[in-house]
Write an enzyme that holds these catalytic residues in place. Structure first.
Site, PDB file in Angstrom:
ATOM      1  N   TRP A  47      -3.633  -1.933  -5.211  1.00 25.65           N
ATOM      2  CA  TRP A  47      -2.852  -2.652  -6.222  1.00 25.65           C
ATOM      3  C   TRP A  47      -2.669  -4.121  -5.850  1.00 25.65           C
ATOM      4  O   TRP A  47      -2.226  -4.915  -6.665  1.00 25.65           O
ATOM      5  CB  TRP A  47      -1.503  -1.974  -6.435  1.00 25.65           C
ATOM      6  CG  TRP A  47      -0.830  -1.572  -5.163  1.00 25.65           C
ATOM      7  CD1 TRP A  47       0.012  -2.321  -4.411  1.00 25.65           C
ATOM      8  CD2 TRP A  47      -0.959  -0.317  -4.495  1.00 25.65           C
ATOM      9  NE1 TRP A  47       0.423  -1.619  -3.308  1.00 25.65           N
ATOM     10  CE2 TRP A  47      -0.149  -0.383  -3.339  1.00 25.65           C
ATOM     11  CE3 TRP A  47      -1.682   0.860  -4.756  1.00 25.65           C
ATOM     12  CZ2 TRP A  47      -0.042   0.681  -2.435  1.00 25.65           C
ATOM     13  CZ3 TRP A  47      -1.556   1.906  -3.867  1.00 25.65           C
ATOM     14  CH2 TRP A  47      -0.748   1.813  -2.721  1.00 25.65           C
ATOM     15  N   GLU A  60       4.374   0.187  -8.162  1.00 27.44           N
ATOM     16  CA  GLU A  60       5.764   0.067  -7.707  1.00 27.44           C
ATOM     17  C   GLU A  60       6.579   1.302  -8.045  1.00 27.44           C
ATOM     18  O   GLU A  60       7.432   1.713  -7.270  1.00 27.44           O
ATOM     19  CB  GLU A  60       6.415  -1.190  -8.294  1.00 27.44           C
ATOM     20  CG  GLU A  60       5.902  -2.500  -7.690  1.00 27.44           C
ATOM     21  CD  GLU A  60       6.127  -2.600  -6.185  1.00 27.44           C
ATOM     22  OE1 GLU A  60       6.989  -1.887  -5.652  1.00 27.44           O
ATOM     23  OE2 GLU A  60       5.421  -3.394  -5.540  1.00 27.44           O
ATOM     24  N   LEU A 103       3.729  14.474  -6.204  1.00 33.88           N
ATOM     25  CA  LEU A 103       4.237  13.163  -5.794  1.00 33.88           C
ATOM     26  C   LEU A 103       5.760  13.139  -5.711  1.00 33.88           C
ATOM     27  O   LEU A 103       6.344  12.338  -4.989  1.00 33.88           O
ATOM     28  CB  LEU A 103       3.734  12.087  -6.767  1.00 33.88           C
ATOM     29  CG  LEU A 103       3.793  10.641  -6.294  1.00 33.88           C
ATOM     30  CD1 LEU A 103       3.084  10.450  -4.960  1.00 33.88           C
ATOM     31  CD2 LEU A 103       3.198   9.704  -7.340  1.00 33.88           C
ATOM     32  N   TYR A 105       9.905  13.352  -7.452  1.00 35.25           N
ATOM     33  CA  TYR A 105      10.726  12.523  -8.336  1.00 35.25           C
ATOM     34  C   TYR A 105      10.070  12.376  -9.708  1.00 35.25           C
ATOM     35  O   TYR A 105       9.663  11.285 -10.119  1.00 35.25           O
ATOM     36  CB  TYR A 105      10.974  11.146  -7.713  1.00 35.25           C
ATOM     37  CG  TYR A 105      11.956  11.166  -6.577  1.00 35.25           C
ATOM     38  CD1 TYR A 105      12.937  12.147  -6.496  1.00 35.25           C
ATOM     39  CD2 TYR A 105      11.917  10.203  -5.579  1.00 35.25           C
ATOM     40  CE1 TYR A 105      13.841  12.168  -5.454  1.00 35.25           C
ATOM     41  CE2 TYR A 105      12.819  10.217  -4.525  1.00 35.25           C
ATOM     42  CZ  TYR A 105      13.776  11.210  -4.467  1.00 35.25           C
ATOM     43  OH  TYR A 105      14.671  11.236  -3.436  1.00 35.25           O
ATOM     44  N   TYR A 143      15.262  -3.544  -7.621  1.00 36.12           N
ATOM     45  CA  TYR A 143      14.112  -3.754  -6.729  1.00 36.12           C
ATOM     46  C   TYR A 143      12.821  -3.877  -7.516  1.00 36.12           C
ATOM     47  O   TYR A 143      12.056  -4.841  -7.357  1.00 36.12           O
ATOM     48  CB  TYR A 143      13.956  -2.628  -5.685  1.00 36.12           C
ATOM     49  CG  TYR A 143      12.563  -2.675  -5.114  1.00 36.12           C
ATOM     50  CD1 TYR A 143      12.212  -3.671  -4.215  1.00 36.12           C
ATOM     51  CD2 TYR A 143      11.555  -1.825  -5.574  1.00 36.12           C
ATOM     52  CE1 TYR A 143      10.902  -3.807  -3.764  1.00 36.12           C
ATOM     53  CE2 TYR A 143      10.258  -1.949  -5.137  1.00 36.12           C
ATOM     54  CZ  TYR A 143       9.935  -2.932  -4.228  1.00 36.12           C
ATOM     55  OH  TYR A 143       8.641  -3.077  -3.805  1.00 36.12           O
ATOM     56  N   ASP A 161      14.139  -3.816  -1.052  1.00 38.11           N
ATOM     57  CA  ASP A 161      14.007  -2.373  -0.872  1.00 38.11           C
ATOM     58  C   ASP A 161      14.537  -1.997   0.520  1.00 38.11           C
ATOM     59  O   ASP A 161      15.151  -2.822   1.199  1.00 38.11           O
ATOM     60  CB  ASP A 161      12.548  -1.956  -1.047  1.00 38.11           C
ATOM     61  CG  ASP A 161      11.693  -2.438   0.109  1.00 38.11           C
ATOM     62  OD1 ASP A 161      12.114  -3.393   0.798  1.00 38.11           O
ATOM     63  OD2 ASP A 161      10.619  -1.861   0.341  1.00 38.11           O
ATOM     64  N   CYS A 215       8.798  -3.995  11.747  1.00 40.89           N
ATOM     65  CA  CYS A 215      10.226  -3.652  11.873  1.00 40.89           C
ATOM     66  C   CYS A 215      10.390  -2.275  11.246  1.00 40.89           C
ATOM     67  O   CYS A 215      11.070  -2.093  10.248  1.00 40.89           O
ATOM     68  CB  CYS A 215      11.057  -4.712  11.142  1.00 40.89           C
ATOM     69  SG  CYS A 215      12.782  -4.795  11.623  1.00 40.89           S
ATOM     70  N   CYS A 223       8.795  -5.739  18.143  1.00 40.92           N
ATOM     71  CA  CYS A 223       9.244  -7.132  18.089  1.00 40.92           C
ATOM     72  C   CYS A 223       8.215  -8.112  18.657  1.00 40.92           C
ATOM     73  O   CYS A 223       8.181  -9.274  18.267  1.00 40.92           O
ATOM     74  CB  CYS A 223      10.571  -7.285  18.822  1.00 40.92           C
ATOM     75  SG  CYS A 223      11.909  -6.296  18.113  1.00 40.92           S
ATOM     76  N   CYS A 226       6.300  -9.489  15.875  1.00 42.57           N
ATOM     77  CA  CYS A 226       7.042  -9.929  14.702  1.00 42.57           C
ATOM     78  C   CYS A 226       7.156 -11.445  14.616  1.00 42.57           C
ATOM     79  O   CYS A 226       7.581 -12.099  15.577  1.00 42.57           O
ATOM     80  CB  CYS A 226       8.442  -9.313  14.718  1.00 42.57           C
ATOM     81  SG  CYS A 226       9.407  -9.739  13.250  1.00 42.57           S
ATOM     82  N   CYS A 232      15.704 -13.601  15.342  1.00 40.74           N
ATOM     83  CA  CYS A 232      16.338 -12.332  14.992  1.00 40.74           C
ATOM     84  C   CYS A 232      17.548 -12.046  15.885  1.00 40.74           C
ATOM     85  O   CYS A 232      17.427 -11.905  17.103  1.00 40.74           O
ATOM     86  CB  CYS A 232      15.318 -11.196  15.124  1.00 40.74           C
ATOM     87  SG  CYS A 232      15.981  -9.565  14.720  1.00 40.74           S
TER      88      CYS A 232
END
Length: 366
Positions: A47, A60, A103, A105, A143, A161, A215, A223, A226, A232
């Site tokens: 996507w 999404e 899938l 839901y 979101y 999210d 994360c 880290c 990152c 952070c």
DNA sequence: AAGTCGGGGAG
DNA sequence: CTCCCAGACTT
């Protein structure tokens, strides 16, 4: 690393003398390392390669509470079966749920079709390039509206999210409960204030991507990989084991059920579940509350006799409830009471959507 | 604010 | 086992 040193220097210049760096300056300082990291490390996802609004929308919705790897095959199949909004608006509910089978839901699928019909009727068959208009559509919350607006249309609105909540709460060292709506709204506001106007898509996806692969949700954050590690707070104060803070969830309930594989003239009985609630509108094998004995089975089916064989028990765990199932194979000579569809094993496989909760028995239907 | 709604991968 | 996932909706 040179980049981290220059970032650190920048922080020193932003930091008011003698005071701690405030959240807003800390978040503003994320922009360059975030965008540069995303450009180099982003995953190639179907996507992402062709971010047409329809594709972004479908992806999404599928990605809500669902991992990327789980979505990939469903997304490919869905786009092939229903390539545009018009196709989605006209698809039958059974075909749609079959595409969604496994899938989870399932209201997501039903809301997709509802929204598609609205889009055809009221929006000229196109997704609106507006956060507010997107958020009005069924299945699209804050979101997803932010994600579609920014990724498909480049509109500078945040898309917060679970990944973003985790990353941001760690960066600013917040010990507030990220499950609270007020905390989520607060982070949305903070991000909205510092987002780049010309790079909304990469900015949002970058934050999400860091949450997904650096994360990470389960286990210690990576880290050392990152781009935000130097600014952070959670890392600086060794709080990554504490942040993000989430309230513990309640234990799930257990329900006893008796599942029946009813056979009559070489066909097996299934029925459609109600349109709301758990596994809404999907098909199921006939089943009853509690663990029934053979006499109770015959009574439930309103028949005098049947060749009853006990099947192995099984258990299925949902998020908030679990089914403890006993089961029987019952060969009937007469039509039982109740509204059933009598189908072949082949039809179950190809036409009807049966949830995974019945998997132990679906595989016995041959 | 709290409940409901799936299924699966990771630790 | 527990936790969590590119959350939204209802009550």
């Amino acid at each position: 690393m040179e980049m981290k040193h220059s970032l650190y220097d920048k922080l020193q210049t932003l930091k008011p003398r003698g005071e701690a760096l405030d959240d807003q300056n800390r978040l503003k300082a994320m922009e360059r390392p975030l965008l540069s990291w995303y450009e180099e490390h982003r995953r190639i996802l179907p996507w992402r390669e062709d971010p047409k609004p329809y594709r972004v929308w479908i992806s999404e919705i599928m990605l809500q509470q669902t991992r990327v790897e789980a979505v990939k095959p469903y997304f490919a199949r869905f786009m092939e079966a229903l390539p545009c909004i018009g196709d989605l608006s006209e698809v039958s509910e059974d075909e749609l749920l079959k595409l969604w089978e496994g899938l989870g839901y399932y209201s997501r699928a039903k809301n997709l079709k509802k929204a598609a019909k609205l889009l055809v009727e009221q929006y000229g068959g196109e997704l609106p390039a507006s956060y507010e208009e997107l958020k009005k559509l069924p299945g699209i919350g804050s979101y997803t509206a932010g994600a579609i607006a920014s990724i498909a249309f480049g509109i500078p609105v945040p898309a917060v999210d679970g990944n973003v909540l985790r990353v941001i709460s760690r960066v600013i060292g917040s010990k507030e409960d990220i499950l609270k709506q007020s905390v989520k709204s607060g982070i949305e506001e903070k991000l909205k204030a510092v987002m780049p106007k010309e790079a909304a898509s990469s900015y949002n996806q970058g934050l999400i991507e860091i949450g997904a692969v650096v994360c990470i949700p389960n286990g210690a954050p990576l880290c050392d990989r990152c781009p935000l590690s130097s600014l952070c707070v959670a890392r600086e104060k060794d709080l990554t084991g504490v942040i993000p803070v989430k309230t513990p969830k309640k234990p799930r309930k257990s329900e006893d059920k008796t599942v029946m594989l009813l056979w009559l003239k070489g066909r097996v009985a299934i029925r459609k579940r109600e349109g709301t609630g758990l596994l809404a509108s999907l098909y199921e094998f006939p089943n009853a509350e509690g663990h029934l004995d053979e006499a109770q089975l015959l009574s439930y089916l309103q028949v005098k006799e049947g060749n009853i064989k006990e099947l192995p028990p099984s258990r299925h765990i949902f998020s908030h409830v679990e089914w403890n199932m006993t089961a029987y194979r019952i060969e009937l000579e007469e039509m039982p009471g109740g509204d059933y569809l009598w189908v072949t094993p082949e039809e179950i496989k190809k036409t009807y959507s049966l949830p995974g909760a019945f998997k132990a028995y679906t595989k016995l239907v041959r």
